[in-house]
Design a protein around this motif. Structure first.
Motif, PDB file in Angstrom:
ATOM      1  N   ARG A 223     -11.061  -0.095 -13.136  1.00 15.32           N
ATOM      2  CA  ARG A 223     -10.986   0.579 -11.847  1.00 15.32           C
ATOM      3  C   ARG A 223     -10.601   2.048 -12.012  1.00 15.32           C
ATOM      4  O   ARG A 223      -9.936   2.440 -12.974  1.00 15.32           O
ATOM      5  CB  ARG A 223      -9.941  -0.088 -10.954  1.00 15.32           C
TER       6      ARG A 223
ATOM      7  N   ARG B 107      -9.270   6.617  -6.697  1.00 17.95           N
ATOM      8  CA  ARG B 107     -10.095   6.390  -5.510  1.00 17.95           C
ATOM      9  C   ARG B 107      -9.365   5.418  -4.582  1.00 17.95           C
ATOM     10  O   ARG B 107      -8.973   4.327  -4.999  1.00 17.95           O
ATOM     11  CB  ARG B 107     -11.461   5.822  -5.897  1.00 17.95           C
ATOM     12  N   SER B 108      -9.189   5.817  -3.357  1.00 19.24           N
ATOM     13  CA  SER B 108      -8.370   5.034  -2.436  1.00 19.24           C
ATOM     14  C   SER B 108      -8.907   3.621  -2.235  1.00 19.24           C
ATOM     15  O   SER B 108      -8.131   2.660  -2.139  1.00 19.24           O
ATOM     16  CB  SER B 108      -8.256   5.747  -1.085  1.00 19.24           C
ATOM     17  N   THR B 109     -10.226   3.483  -2.193  1.00 15.08           N
ATOM     18  CA  THR B 109     -10.796   2.147  -1.979  1.00 15.08           C
ATOM     19  C   THR B 109     -10.497   1.226  -3.151  1.00 15.08           C
ATOM     20  O   THR B 109     -10.194   0.038  -2.960  1.00 15.08           O
ATOM     21  CB  THR B 109     -12.308   2.224  -1.754  1.00 15.08           C
ATOM     22  N   GLN B 110     -10.572   1.757  -4.365  1.00 11.39           N
ATOM     23  CA  GLN B 110     -10.306   0.936  -5.539  1.00 11.39           C
ATOM     24  C   GLN B 110      -8.814   0.657  -5.702  1.00 11.39           C
ATOM     25  O   GLN B 110      -8.417  -0.418  -6.179  1.00 11.39           O
ATOM     26  CB  GLN B 110     -10.884   1.600  -6.789  1.00 11.39           C
TER      27      GLN B 110
ATOM     28  N   ARG C 143      -6.735   0.322  -3.164  1.00 13.24           N
ATOM     29  CA  ARG C 143      -6.473  -0.721  -2.173  1.00 13.24           C
ATOM     30  C   ARG C 143      -6.933  -2.084  -2.682  1.00 13.24           C
ATOM     31  O   ARG C 143      -6.243  -3.095  -2.500  1.00 13.24           O
ATOM     32  CB  ARG C 143      -7.184  -0.388  -0.858  1.00 13.24           C
ATOM     33  N   ALA C 144      -8.089  -2.101  -3.327  1.00 11.84           N
ATOM     34  CA  ALA C 144      -8.610  -3.370  -3.856  1.00 11.84           C
ATOM     35  C   ALA C 144      -7.680  -3.934  -4.924  1.00 11.84           C
ATOM     36  O   ALA C 144      -7.453  -5.153  -4.993  1.00 11.84           O
ATOM     37  CB  ALA C 144     -10.009  -3.164  -4.425  1.00 11.84           C
TER      38      ALA C 144
ATOM     39  N   ASN D 162      -3.138  -7.583   3.848  1.00 11.30           N
ATOM     40  CA  ASN D 162      -3.305  -6.187   4.242  1.00 11.30           C
ATOM     41  C   ASN D 162      -1.957  -5.537   4.546  1.00 11.30           C
ATOM     42  O   ASN D 162      -1.780  -4.328   4.327  1.00 11.30           O
ATOM     43  CB  ASN D 162      -4.217  -6.091   5.471  1.00 11.30           C
TER      44      ASN D 162
END
Length: 370
Positions: A180, A184-187, A189-190, A199
């Motif tokens: 990862r 990157r914020s999406t990664q 968070r994942a 969440n």
């Protein structure tokens, strides 16, 4: 109601937020030994634990060479939510943590939020019981998970979840996944969601990452005018000092009094509440402030909330209110340092720290005194 708000303004009580997650299964011992139950600066991390987080960042690429963006605030945030950095335990030079950290027995009893029984996987090797499964160590791994992600972080050829170095490296590898990019914020968070499928948990951890990142970077004071720099340096010098309800004044930290809206007493704590800290910092620059946050809003040039946080300059007071637009409901004040950060004595249980100005709710503008 009005009387309650006025009392809250006296002592700068802040709305509760970013508290230790309800998902922390370990409920006993983690806050003992005078440990700080909440906080956001590196001051609330035991030095040996911080070393473990930083070592893990350096070494994780040995196991996850394609991983990018791993930073110690990420690991610190996970450990904060999971075990409060093992505060109250002894951490040896080699990283061993004693007494060991155990979560509740996951037998579906409902204790600690567990409603599903998890069968034993290690015959008690790591969690001390063969009657079922429980999370272990500062990162609260289940033994069945540790069997796959356990790493030797201190070089003793044993991957032990009760060792700070091993646990931090295992957590770093686990978060990195198969490569990862955690910048990157999406990664990111994942990765956190994989750690705990909630969440709310993700939001909790992200809040701590923001606070620890702010602490790690810090403001650049080199080009600030003289008195502004004095105010900010004076406030920064108090980082790590405990929050005390009613504590602090122009002369420095002091014992507070009882009690906050949530029943917290500052009578036995020498430190600062929010307006005590601002009073102290500004006094160093020769400016005497009123003692309460709402009264401080009447000093200097008022910066209305409608101007937004972009109107703030280093040295400005920044306010928070129960009802933005009504200064009589102001309950909290910090000192803006630039870059979206402020020096903050946030709430009982915390320490003076650097925070994002967005950490607190109810932004009510600022005041410029310099």
């Amino acid at each position: 109601m009005v009387g309650l708000l006025m009392f809250a303004a006296v002592c700068c009580a802040a709305p509760v937020g970013n508290a230790i997650s309800a998902y922390m299964a370990l409920k006993t011992g983690a806050q003992g030994g005078g440990g700080i139950a909440e906080g956001g600066s590196a001051a609330d991390i035991p030095p040996r634990m911080l070393v473990a987080y930083k070592k893990a960042v350096q070494n994780v690429t040995l196991y996850a060479p394609r991983c990018q963006g791993m930073r110690w605030p990420i690991l610190a945030a996970i450990a904060k939510v999971e075990s409060n950095h093992a505060i109250g335990r002894t951490i040896a030079d080699n990283g061993d943590i004693r007494p060991k950290l155990y979560g509740v027995l996951l037998n579906g009893s409902g204790q600690g939020g567990n409603i599903t029984a998890v069968p034993d996987s290690d015959r008690g090797k790591w969690d001390g019981t063969a009657a079922g499964e429980r999370a272990v160590g500062p990162f609260q791994f289940l033994p069945s998970v540790w069997e796959h992600v356990g790493r030797d972080g201190n070089g003793d050829k044993i991957a032990d979840p009760h060792n700070a170095d091993d646990a931090a490296l295992g957590a770093a590898d686990h978060l990195c996944g198969r490569g990862r990019d955690l910048a990157r914020s999406t990664q990111l968070r994942a990765a956190i969601f994989q750690y705990n499928h909630s969440n709310e948990y993700v939001a909790d951890v992200l809040g701590w990452i923001a606070q620890y990142t702010a602490s790690a970077t810090g403001p650049d004071l080199k080009h600030l005018p003289g008195k502004v720099r004095i105010v900010i340096e004076s406030a920064l010098s108090q980082r790590g000092v405990p929050y005390s309800w009613g504590g602090g004044n122009a002369d420095g930290p002091s014992y507070g009094f009882c009690c906050s809206r949530r029943g917290k007493s500052g009578a036995g704590i020498k430190g600062f509440d929010c307006s005590g800290l601002t009073s102290y910092a500004y006094a160093r620059a020769g400016i005497r402030l009123p003692r309460t946050a709402d009264a401080q809003a009447g000093v200097g040039r008022r910066l209305p909330a409608g101007l937004g946080t972009s109107a703030l300059r280093p040295g400005d007071l920044v306010f928070y209110a129960y009802v933005p637009g009504r200064d009589s409901t102001i309950h909290h004040v910090g000192i803006y340092v630039g870059g979206g950060q402020m020096i903050n004595a946030a709430r009982p249980g915390t320490v003076v720290r650097l925070d994002s100005v967005n950490t607190m709710s109810g932004f009510a503008g600022g005041a410029r005194l310099l």
